[in-house]
Every structure is written in C-alpha cells, then in structure tokens.
Design an enzyme around this catalytic site. Structure first.
Site, PDB file in Angstrom:
ATOM      1  N   SER A   9       0.822  -1.219   0.000  1.00  0.00           N
ATOM      2  CA  SER A   9       0.000   0.000   0.000  1.00  0.00           C
ATOM      3  C   SER A   9       0.849   1.258   0.000  1.00  0.00           C
ATOM      4  O   SER A   9       0.334   2.366  -0.086  1.00  0.00           O
ATOM      5  CB  SER A   9      -0.891   0.007   1.240  1.00  0.00           C
ATOM      6  OG  SER A   9      -0.067   0.110   2.390  1.00  0.00           O
ATOM      7  N   SER A  14       2.780  -2.956   5.255  1.00  0.00           N
ATOM      8  CA  SER A  14       2.823  -3.896   4.129  1.00  0.00           C
ATOM      9  C   SER A  14       4.264  -4.063   3.613  1.00  0.00           C
ATOM     10  O   SER A  14       4.626  -5.122   3.114  1.00  0.00           O
ATOM     11  CB  SER A  14       1.887  -3.454   3.001  1.00  0.00           C
ATOM     12  OG  SER A  14       2.241  -2.189   2.501  1.00  0.00           O
ATOM     13  N   CYS A 100     -14.272  -2.644   2.214  1.00  0.00           N
ATOM     14  CA  CYS A 100     -13.138  -2.666   1.293  1.00  0.00           C
ATOM     15  C   CYS A 100     -12.381  -3.992   1.433  1.00  0.00           C
ATOM     16  O   CYS A 100     -11.955  -4.582   0.446  1.00  0.00           O
ATOM     17  CB  CYS A 100     -12.218  -1.490   1.601  1.00  0.00           C
ATOM     18  SG  CYS A 100     -10.816  -1.390   0.507  1.00  0.00           S
ATOM     19  N   CYS A 200     -10.487   4.069   3.235  1.00  0.00           N
ATOM     20  CA  CYS A 200      -9.686   2.956   2.763  1.00  0.00           C
ATOM     21  C   CYS A 200      -9.220   3.186   1.327  1.00  0.00           C
ATOM     22  O   CYS A 200     -10.017   3.149   0.393  1.00  0.00           O
ATOM     23  CB  CYS A 200     -10.564   1.705   2.845  1.00  0.00           C
ATOM     24  SG  CYS A 200      -9.892   0.285   2.053  1.00  0.00           S
TER      25      CYS A 200
END
Length: 395
Positions: A9, A14, A100, A200
């Site tokens: 992301s 991440s 999401c 999101c």
C-alpha cells in the site's frame, strides 16, 4: 517455493510484511491497488495514491521483487462508493474499511493474485491466523493482533473460511514499534512514514463534500431533547417472553419535533451520524450537543447535551438474518440457543461482555452494560477470547 502476492500500500506495515515473507523463503510479488482517481473530492492538491504507489514501487525495488499496479477503481466505485451513498441515503452509517476488505482486497484483488499463480495473498494487517481441526475438518481462525493498540481484526470481520485459507498476516505477532525498527534496519523508504488516515485507499476525503456529490443538501432543523424526558424514565415492563424482552431492549427511541426545542439548522440529516459532535454549529449550551438520532425521512436531527445523555445509550442491538456472518461456521448457534461472547461495535472499542440470541427473523446481541451510539449500518463483531468468530451489520 510458495508464491505470495503482497498488497503493497506504500505504508510501513505492508513493506515489512513483504520483507518478512521474503525472509521466510516465499516467492514474493508486490501489487499496488489503485482504487480511486476522482480528484474532485480529495481535500488537497497532493495526490495520495500516486505518492503511495511510488513508495510501494521503491520498496519492491529495494527488496528486489516484481511489482505492478492494478486499477480497481471501477469495482471500488461500484462496490464501496455506491454502497456508501445508498447507506447514507437510508440514514445508515456504513464502514467503508470493513467493506473494502470484504469486497476489494480479499475478493477482487485476491482473484487477480490467484490468477497470477499465487498460493496466498498477504497484507500488513495487525491480526493473526491459526487453524483448528474438528471432526476431520480444518477451520481457519481469525485472531486479534499481538499489538493490542493496533489490533485490526475488526476490519476483517466479514472474511470467509475460503478467503482466510488463502491469506497470510506476517506482522500479526509484532508490535508496531518492532515493525518500524525492522523497516529502519532494512532502509525501507516507508520506515518513518505516518499511518494513513483516510477512507480505505482513497486518501484524504472530506466526507460531507464527498457525499454532497450525490446527496443534495437539504435544509432541516436540529432539535434538542431534554435528558429528563419521560421516555427515558419509564421502567422496563414485565415481559411475557424472551423475545419480547429482546425487542424491548434493542428498540430505538422515537422522537418528534414537538418532543424538544429547535436549536439550529442543518444541511441534510444524511450527513450526520449518531454520537457525532462536530459540525452541528450550535453554541450556547452548557454542555456540547451530540447527535442522538437522525430522521432522514423528515430530515430532522435530534440532539442531546453531554456525552452521558440517555438518548445515546442502548443495551441491545439487532441484526437482520441476511446480514449475520459467522467467520467460524462451525461455532454458529441456532434459534433458542445463546452464547456468551465479547463484542465491539466500532474499531478500537474495548471488548464488551455480551450474549448472542439468534431468533427466527434475526440475531440479537445484549450487552452487560449499555453502549453509546449503537449506529445502524456499522458492524458489530463478536469474539471468543482473542478469536473473532462472527459479525453483522447493525440494523
């Protein structure tokens, strides 16, 4: 070597997830999701997704893993944004982050990853996965993250067994401070990057302006309801059945304009949500006003003074049958049974003692203590110890 697609992301979580998987011997591919390109509703001139995708690309480069961007904005608009507009129009307050995950990351995105030959999809969520075997069947458990302050299991409360079977959460055992330390040691560009605050994957969006594109402003009145109103003082009646009691406990307070006094004007009841304090623009009250109810049909907002106003609190909530979801289908209970659980009605809320009662037309959750701002459209998630076993949309 098993192949894992990491949803990169552009954030530190991440990035470290990708690094850890690489260390564990997986073949890692980085994929960035572009979910939005309508810049008319982002607050600032900065283009958050562009910056994020560049950071994700630099992390992939540093780790020496393949990287690409996938454009999911069409599916995102259809499944998340349009849903949000519909919910706000109905006077409900949706949770885009839970959706999401259910609709985009662990569905559309996961299908793309699997089509690239991946065995798993991994994300930087603070939660853990385990498995148990029962009667020869394997069930996947969704456990809260070890960092209690960052636990994100709530956002994944709608995942299915099928989705969990293909998912890895590499940072679930770590504290946020440890994640940052690893990123620093590996010289990852995201090591000191602030956590994103926004819808999101859309980035910084002003919700009222965002909603105003679709939901037209419409002037209405703000009514203040006195905390000493007799509607709050009535003692609970004696109930002939458990069902009657459950209905009584979960029932919303109903108001009319004549029950209080008009203290201001607003531009649309559908822009407001229960428990909201900001944006009312009504001054001169000894204690701040909180939204205790919105009526989108007659376009009225009902408010009460102070965070202890009785209109904010209820002991129970109801979920329609089609909106009840068991992450662990083997733990589902049937009509006439009950189950003691811990539950939360919003992210970061400490877990509350509660009991679940399934009935013919839906499921009731009764809390030991009254809960503030039980809001239709939001998700309630229930746990046994640190395992999230089910969830539903509050109706």
């Amino acid at each position: 070597m098993k192949k894992v697609v990491v949803g990169l992301s552009g954030g530190v979580d991440s990035s470290v997830a990708a690094y850890l998987l690489q260390q564990q011997g997986y073949e890692v591919i980085g994929l960035f999701m572009k979910n939005w390109h309508d810049d008319s509703v982002t607050i600032s001139k900065e283009c958050p997704w562009l910056e994020d995708s560049n950071d994700a690309m630099m992390v992939a480069d540093k780790l020496g893993i393949p990287f690409q961007t996938v454009d999911l904005s069409e599916q995102y608009k259809e499944r998340i944004v349009d849903y949000m507009f519909r919910e706000y129009e109905r006077g409900r307050t949706p949770n885009p982050d839970v959706l999401c995950n259910r609709e985009i990351k662990f569905d559309v995105f996961m299908k793309i990853a699997l089509s690239l030959g991946a065995d798993y999809v991994a994300t930087g969520h603070y939660c853990r996965k385990a498995e148990v075997t029962k009667d020869g069947e394997t069930y996947y458990q969704l456990l809260s993250g070890k960092d209690q302050n960052k636990d994100q299991s709530y956002f994944l409360c709608q995942l299915t067994q099928e989705q969990l079977s293909r998912t890895l959460f590499p940072i679930g055992e770590l504290q946020k401070s440890e994640v940052r330390k690893i990123a620093s040691e590996q010289n990852l560009i995201t090591a000191d990057k602030k956590d994103s605050q926004g819808l999101c994957f859309i980035g910084k969006v002003r919700l009222p302006e965002f909603l105003q594109q679709k939901l037209q402003p419409k002037e209405g009145v703000i009514v203040e309801i006195d905390a000493n109103k007799e509607v709050y003082a009535t003692a609970a009646p004696a109930h002939d059945s458990k069902m009657e009691e459950l209905k009584h406990l979960s029932k919303k307070y109903r108001y009319a304009v004549t029950d209080g006094k008009v203290v201001g004007k607003h531009q649309g009841a559908h822009y407001f949500t229960k428990g909201q304090r900001k944006g009312l623009a009504v001054g001169g009250t000894p204690e701040p006003l909180f939204v205790i109810e919105t009526d989108v049909d007659s376009n009225v907002i009902y408010t009460g003074q102070g965070k202890d106003h009785p209109g904010l609190y209820r002991k129970a909530l109801f979920i329609n049958n089609e909106e009840v979801h068991w992450v662990r289908p083997d733990l589902r209970i049937n009509e006439g049974e009950e189950l003691k659980v811990k539950a939360r009605i919003r992210y970061r809320q400490p877990l509350q003692d509660a009991t679940i009662y399934p009935t013919g037309n839906g499921t009731y959750i009764v809390f030991e203590e009254p809960q503030a701002s039980i809001t239709e459209g939001q998700f309630v998630a229930w746990y046994l110890e640190d395992e999230l076993i089910g969830s539903g949309v509050i109706s």
